[in-house]
Design a protein around this motif. Structure first.
Motif, PDB file in Angstrom:
ATOM      1  N   ASP A   1       0.864  -1.174   0.000  1.00 12.88           N
ATOM      2  CA  ASP A   1       0.000   0.000   0.000  1.00 12.88           C
ATOM      3  C   ASP A   1       0.908   1.234   0.000  1.00 12.88           C
ATOM      4  O   ASP A   1       1.870   1.281  -0.742  1.00 12.88           O
ATOM      5  CB  ASP A   1      -0.983  -0.036   1.175  1.00 12.88           C
ATOM      6  N   ASP A   2       0.612   2.207   0.813  1.00 15.42           N
ATOM      7  CA  ASP A   2       1.503   3.375   0.919  1.00 15.42           C
ATOM      8  C   ASP A   2       2.090   3.456   2.320  1.00 15.42           C
ATOM      9  O   ASP A   2       2.467   4.535   2.784  1.00 15.42           O
ATOM     10  CB  ASP A   2       0.735   4.673   0.622  1.00 15.42           C
ATOM     11  N   LYS A   3       2.193   2.298   2.983  1.00 20.24           N
ATOM     12  CA  LYS A   3       2.505   2.290   4.408  1.00 20.24           C
ATOM     13  C   LYS A   3       3.891   1.754   4.749  1.00 20.24           C
ATOM     14  O   LYS A   3       4.438   2.086   5.792  1.00 20.24           O
ATOM     15  CB  LYS A   3       1.457   1.460   5.152  1.00 20.24           C
ATOM     16  N   ARG A   4       4.444   0.908   3.895  1.00 16.41           N
ATOM     17  CA  ARG A   4       5.680   0.229   4.267  1.00 16.41           C
ATOM     18  C   ARG A   4       6.441  -0.167   3.009  1.00 16.41           C
ATOM     19  O   ARG A   4       5.835  -0.530   1.990  1.00 16.41           O
ATOM     20  CB  ARG A   4       5.353  -1.014   5.090  1.00 16.41           C
ATOM     21  N   VAL A   5       7.754  -0.101   3.091  1.00 16.34           N
ATOM     22  CA  VAL A   5       8.635  -0.535   2.004  1.00 16.34           C
ATOM     23  C   VAL A   5       9.627  -1.533   2.571  1.00 16.34           C
ATOM     24  O   VAL A   5      10.131  -1.348   3.682  1.00 16.34           O
ATOM     25  CB  VAL A   5       9.399   0.660   1.379  1.00 16.34           C
ATOM     26  N   PHE A   6       9.886  -2.594   1.805  1.00 12.53           N
ATOM     27  CA  PHE A   6      10.911  -3.559   2.203  1.00 12.53           C
ATOM     28  C   PHE A   6      11.981  -3.579   1.124  1.00 12.53           C
ATOM     29  O   PHE A   6      11.689  -3.756  -0.057  1.00 12.53           O
ATOM     30  CB  PHE A   6      10.315  -4.956   2.374  1.00 12.53           C
ATOM     31  N   VAL A   7      13.233  -3.360   1.537  1.00 10.47           N
ATOM     32  CA  VAL A   7      14.368  -3.273   0.620  1.00 10.47           C
ATOM     33  C   VAL A   7      15.303  -4.438   0.888  1.00 10.47           C
ATOM     34  O   VAL A   7      15.632  -4.727   2.038  1.00 10.47           O
ATOM     35  CB  VAL A   7      15.134  -1.940   0.804  1.00 10.47           C
ATOM     36  N   GLU A   8      15.730  -5.109  -0.163  1.00 10.11           N
ATOM     37  CA  GLU A   8      16.589  -6.278  -0.027  1.00 10.11           C
ATOM     38  C   GLU A   8      18.031  -5.910  -0.375  1.00 10.11           C
ATOM     39  O   GLU A   8      18.346  -5.653  -1.536  1.00 10.11           O
ATOM     40  CB  GLU A   8      16.086  -7.412  -0.924  1.00 10.11           C
ATOM     41  N   LEU A   9      18.889  -5.872   0.634  1.00  9.47           N
ATOM     42  CA  LEU A   9      20.308  -5.635   0.465  1.00  9.47           C
ATOM     43  C   LEU A   9      21.057  -6.964   0.541  1.00  9.47           C
ATOM     44  O   LEU A   9      20.495  -7.984   0.944  1.00  9.47           O
ATOM     45  CB  LEU A   9      20.822  -4.688   1.545  1.00  9.47           C
ATOM     46  N   LEU A  10      22.317  -6.937   0.206  1.00 10.27           N
ATOM     47  CA  LEU A  10      23.116  -8.163   0.271  1.00 10.27           C
ATOM     48  C   LEU A  10      23.214  -8.677   1.702  1.00 10.27           C
ATOM     49  O   LEU A  10      23.149  -9.881   1.952  1.00 10.27           O
ATOM     50  CB  LEU A  10      24.521  -7.898  -0.275  1.00 10.27           C
ATOM     51  N   SER A  11      23.324  -7.762   2.645  1.00 11.82           N
ATOM     52  CA  SER A  11      23.579  -8.159   4.029  1.00 11.82           C
ATOM     53  C   SER A  11      22.345  -8.160   4.912  1.00 11.82           C
ATOM     54  O   SER A  11      22.348  -8.776   5.976  1.00 11.82           O
ATOM     55  CB  SER A  11      24.614  -7.211   4.656  1.00 11.82           C
ATOM     56  N   ALA A  12      21.292  -7.463   4.494  1.00 10.42           N
ATOM     57  CA  ALA A  12      20.172  -7.251   5.415  1.00 10.42           C
ATOM     58  C   ALA A  12      18.882  -6.972   4.672  1.00 10.42           C
ATOM     59  O   ALA A  12      18.874  -6.617   3.494  1.00 10.42           O
ATOM     60  CB  ALA A  12      20.492  -6.084   6.358  1.00 10.42           C
ATOM     61  N   GLY A  13      17.777  -7.124   5.413  1.00 11.43           N
ATOM     62  CA  GLY A  13      16.480  -6.668   4.947  1.00 11.43           C
ATOM     63  C   GLY A  13      16.141  -5.385   5.682  1.00 11.43           C
ATOM     64  O   GLY A  13      16.268  -5.307   6.900  1.00 11.43           O
ATOM     65  N   VAL A  14      15.723  -4.361   4.944  1.00 10.32           N
ATOM     66  CA  VAL A  14      15.460  -3.050   5.528  1.00 10.32           C
ATOM     67  C   VAL A  14      13.983  -2.719   5.395  1.00 10.32           C
ATOM     68  O   VAL A  14      13.431  -2.770   4.297  1.00 10.32           O
ATOM     69  CB  VAL A  14      16.303  -1.950   4.843  1.00 10.32           C
ATOM     70  N   THR A  15      13.348  -2.393   6.493  1.00 12.85           N
ATOM     71  CA  THR A  15      11.959  -1.966   6.493  1.00 12.85           C
ATOM     72  C   THR A  15      11.908  -0.450   6.622  1.00 12.85           C
ATOM     73  O   THR A  15      12.477   0.107   7.558  1.00 12.85           O
ATOM     74  CB  THR A  15      11.180  -2.617   7.650  1.00 12.85           C
ATOM     75  N   VAL A  16      11.248   0.206   5.687  1.00  6.82           N
ATOM     76  CA  VAL A  16      11.129   1.661   5.668  1.00  6.82           C
ATOM     77  C   VAL A  16       9.705   2.035   6.053  1.00  6.82           C
ATOM     78  O   VAL A  16       8.747   1.566   5.433  1.00  6.82           O
ATOM     79  CB  VAL A  16      11.463   2.221   4.273  1.00  6.82           C
ATOM     80  N   THR A  17       9.565   2.876   7.067  1.00  2.00           N
ATOM     81  CA  THR A  17       8.240   3.297   7.519  1.00  2.00           C
ATOM     82  C   THR A  17       8.083   4.812   7.583  1.00  2.00           C
ATOM     83  O   THR A  17       6.976   5.297   7.795  1.00  2.00           O
ATOM     84  CB  THR A  17       7.934   2.713   8.914  1.00  2.00           C
ATOM     85  N   GLN A  18       9.164   5.559   7.401  1.00  2.00           N
ATOM     86  CA  GLN A  18       9.074   7.011   7.428  1.00  2.00           C
ATOM     87  C   GLN A  18       8.296   7.505   6.205  1.00  2.00           C
ATOM     88  O   GLN A  18       8.648   7.162   5.074  1.00  2.00           O
ATOM     89  CB  GLN A  18      10.475   7.630   7.418  1.00  2.00           C
ATOM     90  N   PRO A  19       7.227   8.289   6.385  1.00  2.00           N
ATOM     91  CA  PRO A  19       6.441   8.752   5.236  1.00  2.00           C
ATOM     92  C   PRO A  19       7.271   9.447   4.157  1.00  2.00           C
ATOM     93  O   PRO A  19       7.015   9.272   2.959  1.00  2.00           O
ATOM     94  CB  PRO A  19       5.440   9.722   5.876  1.00  2.00           C
ATOM     95  N   ARG A  20       8.260  10.244   4.561  1.00  2.00           N
ATOM     96  CA  ARG A  20       9.081  10.947   3.571  1.00  2.00           C
ATOM     97  C   ARG A  20       9.837   9.962   2.685  1.00  2.00           C
ATOM     98  O   ARG A  20       9.925  10.144   1.465  1.00  2.00           O
ATOM     99  CB  ARG A  20      10.079  11.870   4.296  1.00  2.00           C
ATOM    100  N   GLU A  21      10.369   8.909   3.290  1.00  2.00           N
ATOM    101  CA  GLU A  21      11.104   7.918   2.517  1.00  2.00           C
ATOM    102  C   GLU A  21      10.170   7.065   1.659  1.00  2.00           C
ATOM    103  O   GLU A  21      10.493   6.723   0.521  1.00  2.00           O
ATOM    104  CB  GLU A  21      11.919   7.021   3.449  1.00  2.00           C
ATOM    105  N   ILE A  22       9.014   6.714   2.222  1.00  2.00           N
ATOM    106  CA  ILE A  22       8.042   5.945   1.438  1.00  2.00           C
ATOM    107  C   ILE A  22       7.656   6.732   0.191  1.00  2.00           C
ATOM    108  O   ILE A  22       7.533   6.171  -0.911  1.00  2.00           O
ATOM    109  CB  ILE A  22       6.808   5.608   2.298  1.00  2.00           C
ATOM    110  N   ALA A  23       7.480   8.048   0.347  1.00  2.00           N
ATOM    111  CA  ALA A  23       7.122   8.889  -0.804  1.00  2.00           C
ATOM    112  C   ALA A  23       8.205   8.827  -1.879  1.00  2.00           C
ATOM    113  O   ALA A  23       7.896   8.832  -3.081  1.00  2.00           O
ATOM    114  CB  ALA A  23       6.900  10.331  -0.348  1.00  2.00           C
ATOM    115  N   LEU A  24       9.463   8.752  -1.478  1.00  2.00           N
ATOM    116  CA  LEU A  24      10.547   8.648  -2.452  1.00  2.00           C
ATOM    117  C   LEU A  24      10.490   7.320  -3.200  1.00  2.00           C
ATOM    118  O   LEU A  24      10.694   7.264  -4.418  1.00  2.00           O
ATOM    119  CB  LEU A  24      11.904   8.794  -1.748  1.00  2.00           C
ATOM    120  N   TYR A  25      10.210   6.234  -2.475  1.00  2.00           N
ATOM    121  CA  TYR A  25      10.105   4.938  -3.148  1.00  2.00           C
ATOM    122  C   TYR A  25       8.888   4.887  -4.065  1.00  2.00           C
ATOM    123  O   TYR A  25       8.937   4.284  -5.142  1.00  2.00           O
ATOM    124  CB  TYR A  25      10.067   3.808  -2.116  1.00  2.00           C
ATOM    125  N   LEU A  26       7.793   5.515  -3.663  1.00  2.00           N
ATOM    126  CA  LEU A  26       6.624   5.584  -4.538  1.00  2.00           C
ATOM    127  C   LEU A  26       6.952   6.364  -5.806  1.00  2.00           C
ATOM    128  O   LEU A  26       6.574   5.960  -6.921  1.00  2.00           O
ATOM    129  CB  LEU A  26       5.457   6.245  -3.796  1.00  2.00           C
TER     130      LEU A  26
END
Length: 282
Positions: free
Chosen positions: A229-254
């Motif tokens: 939705d517009d609530k959460r982003v999951f990013v797959e890095l080589l070393s880790a999984g990153v959960t993004v919840t900051q609205p400003r950052e979610i807007a960038l991924y959108l």
């Protein structure tokens, strides 16, 4: 896109540190006195206040008890656990096995109505075949020295694909053309996987776009990410999984997803790219 996909986690850590500092100031106690009362090295207080180290549950209880702010304990513990889950190394996620890793976000998937996937490395998971899953999970387990409960992990990942057919979930998927040609598995498995993409494109819940190799880019190839939705982003890095919840950052991924989707081809043009990849397997 954001400078660092882990910045949400960093901001959460700093916010907890600021709250600990405010509690300390309100108490009238110095950091040195708190460290002495807790039996800590004074540098530990500095690390906690500046967000360099997340406090444990016991750290929070001790801090709040000394500062006479025990009413703050439940909220601080909850916030710390949330921050701790934002940037998690794969090896930590895998401690309980590959199957558990596949099941960690099931409730999120069930609640999501619009999924957006940008795939620069692998096929989007809702359209993966069991054979392709096996190849991906086996390579992942080998690289990260993870538990090899592959069959159980495949079953768990396959079970999530039911969302393609159930409820009112919608899936917007954008892939780099290179993903079609990466030989993750043998030719038979790859042919089956590419065929699955063709079948998946016909589903009313699915939009599949492919960014052709050689396309003049408005936005560069980047890490695989998914948006719920517009609530959460999951990013797959080589070393880790990153959960993004900051609205400003979610807007960038959108915004990033929208631009990447605008560079993709759909329908017959996308089918032609998939068919060409099948033809190149021999």
């Amino acid at each position: 896109m954001s400078a660092s996909p882990s910045s949400s986690a960093q901001q959460a850590r700093r916010a907890i540190g600021r709250r600990l500092r405010d509690i300390l100031r309100d108490s009238g106690i110095t950091a040195r006195a708190l460290a002495h009362a807790a039996g800590w090295d004074e540098s530990k207080c500095s690390r906690l206040i500046n967000g360099r180290t997340l406090p444990s549950d016991d750290d929070i209880r001790v801090w709040c008890r000394i500062c006479n702010a025990e009413n703050e304990i439940p909220d601080l513990i909850a916030a710390t656990r949330d921050a701790d889950s934002m940037y998690v190394e794969w090896r930590r996620l895998q401690r309980s096995g590959m199957r558990r890793l596949q099941e960690t976000r099931v409730s999120l998937y069930e609640e999501t109505r619009l999924f957006r996937f940008y795939c620069s490395q692998f096929m989007p998971w809702p359209l993966q075949t069991p054979g392709y899953m096996r190849a991906v999970l086996s390579a992942f387990a080998d690289f990260h020295d993870a538990p090899r409960d592959i069959d159980e992990a495949i079953a768990a990942r396959s079970a999530r694909s039911r969302l393609l057919y159930e409820g009112d979930h919608r899936f917007a998927m954008v892939m780099e053309e290179s993903v079609l040609h990466d030989r993750i598995a043998d030719d038979d498995v790859m042919a089956g996987q590419l065929g699955q993409l063709l079948e998946g494109m016909s589903l009313p819940s699915v939009s599949l776009g492919i960014i052709p190799s050689g396309t003049r880019r408005k936005l560069w190839t980047m890490e695989t990410f998914s948006i719920y939705d517009d609530k959460r982003v999951f990013v797959e890095l080589l070393s880790a999984g990153v959960t993004v919840t900051q609205p400003r950052e979610i807007a960038l991924y959108l915004k990033g997803f929208s631009e990447l989707a605008g560079q993709a081809v759909y329908g017959n043009k996308a089918r032609s790219l998939i068919t060409a990849a099948i033809g190149a397997l021999s």
